[in-house]
Design an enzyme around this catalytic site. Structure first.
Site, PDB file in Angstrom:
ATOM      1  N   ASP A 127       2.240   2.361   1.989  1.00  0.00           N
ATOM      2  CA  ASP A 127       3.117   2.834   3.052  1.00  0.00           C
ATOM      3  C   ASP A 127       2.554   2.415   4.411  1.00  0.00           C
ATOM      4  O   ASP A 127       1.589   1.655   4.491  1.00  0.00           O
ATOM      5  CB  ASP A 127       3.288   4.359   2.966  1.00  0.00           C
ATOM      6  CG  ASP A 127       1.949   5.092   2.929  1.00  0.00           C
ATOM      7  OD1 ASP A 127       0.977   4.578   3.514  1.00  0.00           O
ATOM      8  OD2 ASP A 127       1.865   6.169   2.319  1.00  0.00           O
ATOM      9  N   HIS A 181       2.908  -1.753  -5.402  1.00  0.00           N
ATOM     10  CA  HIS A 181       3.660  -0.837  -4.539  1.00  0.00           C
ATOM     11  C   HIS A 181       3.130  -0.972  -3.111  1.00  0.00           C
ATOM     12  O   HIS A 181       2.228  -0.238  -2.684  1.00  0.00           O
ATOM     13  CB  HIS A 181       3.484   0.595  -5.060  1.00  0.00           C
ATOM     14  CG  HIS A 181       4.288   1.618  -4.296  1.00  0.00           C
ATOM     15  ND1 HIS A 181       5.539   2.028  -4.697  1.00  0.00           N
ATOM     16  CD2 HIS A 181       4.020   2.313  -3.162  1.00  0.00           C
ATOM     17  CE1 HIS A 181       5.999   2.940  -3.851  1.00  0.00           C
ATOM     18  NE2 HIS A 181       5.092   3.119  -2.901  1.00  0.00           N
TER      19      HIS A 181
END
Length: 492
Positions: A39, A386
Site C-alpha cells: 500500500d 500484492h
C-alpha cells in the site's frame, strides 16, 4: 517522496510530495521515508524498526557489506529513513509533546478514497492522506530512539550527523519515558490499531535503552535495561515461546541478545551482572527453542519453522530468527566459546548456523513448491505480488482510485518485478497461492525485508564469519580505571 522498489534499493519516482501538509511544526512537511508494504501508507512504527535492523546489521557486518560493495548503499538507505524520522518531531528541542505517527492509511470499512480503497501508483495518488499525531506512545518513541541511536553508530564517521541523530534519539527517549506518555501509540486510533497495533512498550524500553547505552555510553541507560521491573513488564524472562519470537512488535529477544553482547565483551559486573546473566541464559533458551529436536515451534513438512503460530506472514519472523541465531553464533565465536548449552546438551556453533542456513535455503527455493519467496531470485518466484506500483503497467495512463482496482484483480503477472522483495510466504502446509488479492501470501513488508537483508548479510561468506567486537561500543568509556604507569624503582 521517492517510492522504494527492489527491496528499498532503487527508487521509482516522486510521490507523496504533499505529505504532512496538515501537520504543524514540521519543516518541509513529512516528505520522504518509506511506504510500508503493497500500500501507500507510511507507518512510522515498523519503519523505525526497519531502520534499527538495517543499522544493526551494518554495525555488526560492515566488513561483509564492503566485500559485496553494498556498504555505501546500505548507509544511503538508512539515512533516507532516519532523515525522515527526524522530521516526525521537533528534533531540535529537548522536550516535545507530540510525534507524527503515520501518514495516510484508512479505517476498516472505509468507503472514501484512501490507501486501502484505492489501487493507484504511488506517484498518482490523488486522495487525502491525513497525518496521525500522538501525544502519548512510549513504544513508538522508544523504537524511534533505538533507530536513531543505532544509526548514530553507523554514521560515527560523520560527526555532525551522528551528533544530530543522538540529539534526536535523546528527545524522543525523553518523550518515551515521560510518565504521562506511557501508553501504546496505537491505543484507540482506528487508523493504526487494525494494522500495526502495539501490545506493549516495555520491550521498547529494554531495546531502546540498550541502543542508547551503546550510542552514548551513559550508564543510566544500562541500569534501566537491566532493571528487573523493566524485564518483568516486558515479559522478557517468562517461560512462554511466543515471547521468543522477535518482531516489529516484540523486541525483547533482540534486546536480550544485544545486552548479552554487552556481557560477553564488556563484562560490566555489578550491579548489572545479575540481569545480564539472566538475559544471556534466556537468549540461549531462545536459540534452543529454534532447534527442531526440542519441538518448541512447529515445522512444516518442508522444514520451515512456524514462528507465526500458524498465522500469516510467517517469513518476516523467520528471517529475524535467522539473523539472531547467526549473530549469536558469531558473538560466541568472538568470545572464544565453541557453543552453548541446551540443558546439559552441548550445542556447537555450527548447529545454530545450520538452522539459520536451512531456513534461508527454504526461503530462497529449497521447499516443496520449489519457489523462491524473494522476487527475482531463482527461476520461480511470485509474479502476482500484492503491490500497487509493481502491478500497474507503465502505459502512460493515470488510473484513478477505482480505475486502478482492475490491476488488483487482474490474473496477469505483474508488469514489473519488485526485485529483492520477500513476500509473506507459504502457509503451514507449505502451500503458496500466487494471487494478488491474497495479501497474506503475496504482500511484502518493509520490516520483513529489513530482516531479510540482515539475515542474508549475516550468512554471507564473502568476508568470512565474525563480527567487530568493539565498533558498537565506541561511545562507551572504559568501565574500569586504566592501570597507572609503573613508578620508577624505589631507592633509599
Amino acid at each position: 517522496m521517492m517510492q522504494p522498489e527492489n527491496n528499498g534499493i532503487e527508487w521509482r519516482g516522486d510521490s507523496g510530495l504533499q505529505d504532512g501538509a496538515d501537520a504543524t511544526n514540521v519543516k518541509g512537511g513529512l516528505v520522504g521515508g518509506y511506504y510500508n508494504a503493497g500500500d501507500n501508507t507510511k507507518f512510522h512504527f515498523p519503519m523505525s524498526f526497519a531502520m534499527t535492523m538495517l543499522s544493526w546489521s551494518v554495525i555488526e557486518y560492515q566488513h561483509k557489506y564492503k566485500s559485496i560493495k553494498e556498504y555505501d548503499h546500505a548507509r544511503e538507505l538508512i539515512r533516507w529513513g532516519t532523515d525522515y524520522l527526524l522530521r516526525t518531531f521537533d528534533s531540535s528541542a529537548s522536550i516535545i509533546d507530540h510525534i507524527y505517527a503515520q501518514v495516510g492509511g484508512s479505517q476498516n470499512g472505509s468507503t472514501t478514497p484512501d490507501d486501502q480503497t484505492c489501487w493507484e501508483r504511488p506517484e498518482d495518488m490523488d486522495y487525502k492522506r491525513p497525518t496521525q499525531v500522538i501525544t502519548a506512545g512510549a513504544d513508538l518513541a522508544g523504537e524511534m530512539a533505538a533507530a536513531l541511536a543505532a544509526a548514530s553508530i553507523v554514521f560515527k564517521d560523520d560527526v555532525a550527523y551522528s551528533k544530530k541523530l543522538v540529539q534526536g534519539a535523546s528527545t524522543v527517549w525523553t518523550f518515551a519515558r515521560n510518565a504521562g506518555k506511557r501508553s501504546t501509540y496505537s491505543r484507540g486510533n482506528l487508523f493504526i490499531a487494525p494494522y500495526y497495533n502495539s501490545t506493549g512498550y516495555y520491550d521498547e524500553y529494554m531495546w531502546g535503552s540498550a541502543w542508547m547505552y551503546c550510542a552514548t555510553g551513559n550508564s543510566s541507560y544500562l541500569r534501566l535495561a537491566t532493571y528487573i521491573g523493566t524485564a518483568k513488564h516486558a515479559k522478557a524472562l517468562t517461560d512462554d515461546p511466543t515471547q521468543r519470537v522477535f518482531s516489529w512488535d516484540n523486541k525483547s529477544p533482540a534486546a536480550m541478545l544485544l545486552l548479552t553482547r554487552v556481557r560477553l565483551f564488556l563484562n560490566p559486573g555489578y550491579p548489572y551482572e545479575d540481569l545480564l546473566r539472566r538475559y544471556h541464559n534466556a537468549t540461549s533458551i531462545t536459540m534452543c527453542s529454534y532447534l527442531q529436536r526440542y519441538q518448541v515451534f512447529d515445522r512444516t513438512q518442508g522444514g520451515l519453522i512456524e514462528l507465526s503460530q500458524g498465522g500469516s506472514q510467517n517469513l518476516q519472523f523467520v528471517v529475524n530468527a535467522v539473523f539472531l541465531a547467526s549473530l549469536y553464533a558469531d558473538y560466541l565465536e568472538a568470545a572464544n566459546s565453541p557453543g552453548s548449552y541446551c540443558g546439559t546438551t552441548f550445542i556447537p556453533l555450527n548447529t545454530l548456523r545450520e538452522f539459520a542456513t536451512s531456513q534461508m535455503d527454504y526461503i530462497l527455493g529449497k521447499n516443496p513448491m520449489n519457489m523462491s519467496y524473494v522476487v527475482g531470485h531463482g527461476d520461480k518466484f511470485p509474479t502476482h505480488v500484492h503491490h500497487r506500483g509493481a502491478s500497474i503497467p507503465n502505459d502512460n495512463i493515470t488510473y484513478s482510485c477505482q480505475d486502478g482496482v482492475q490491476w488488483l484483480y487482474s490474473d496477469k503477472p505483474n508488469p514489473h518485478n519488485i526485485t529483492g522483495a520477500m513476500v509473506g510466504g507459504p502457509d503451514r502446509l507449505d502451500k503458496f497461492i500466487d494471487v494478488r488479492t491474497n495479501s497474506s501470501y503475496t504482500e511484502p513488508t518493509l520490516a520483513g525485508n529489513a530482516g531479510l537483508v540482515a539475515a542474508l548479510v549475516s550468512l554471507t561468506a564473502a568476508a568470512g564469519d565474525g563480527v567487530d567486537k568493539n565498533s558498537i561500543f565506541s561511545a562507551i568509556s572504559p568501565l574500569y580505571p586504566m592501570a597507572a604507569a609503573p613508578s620508577p624503582p624505589w631507592k633509599p
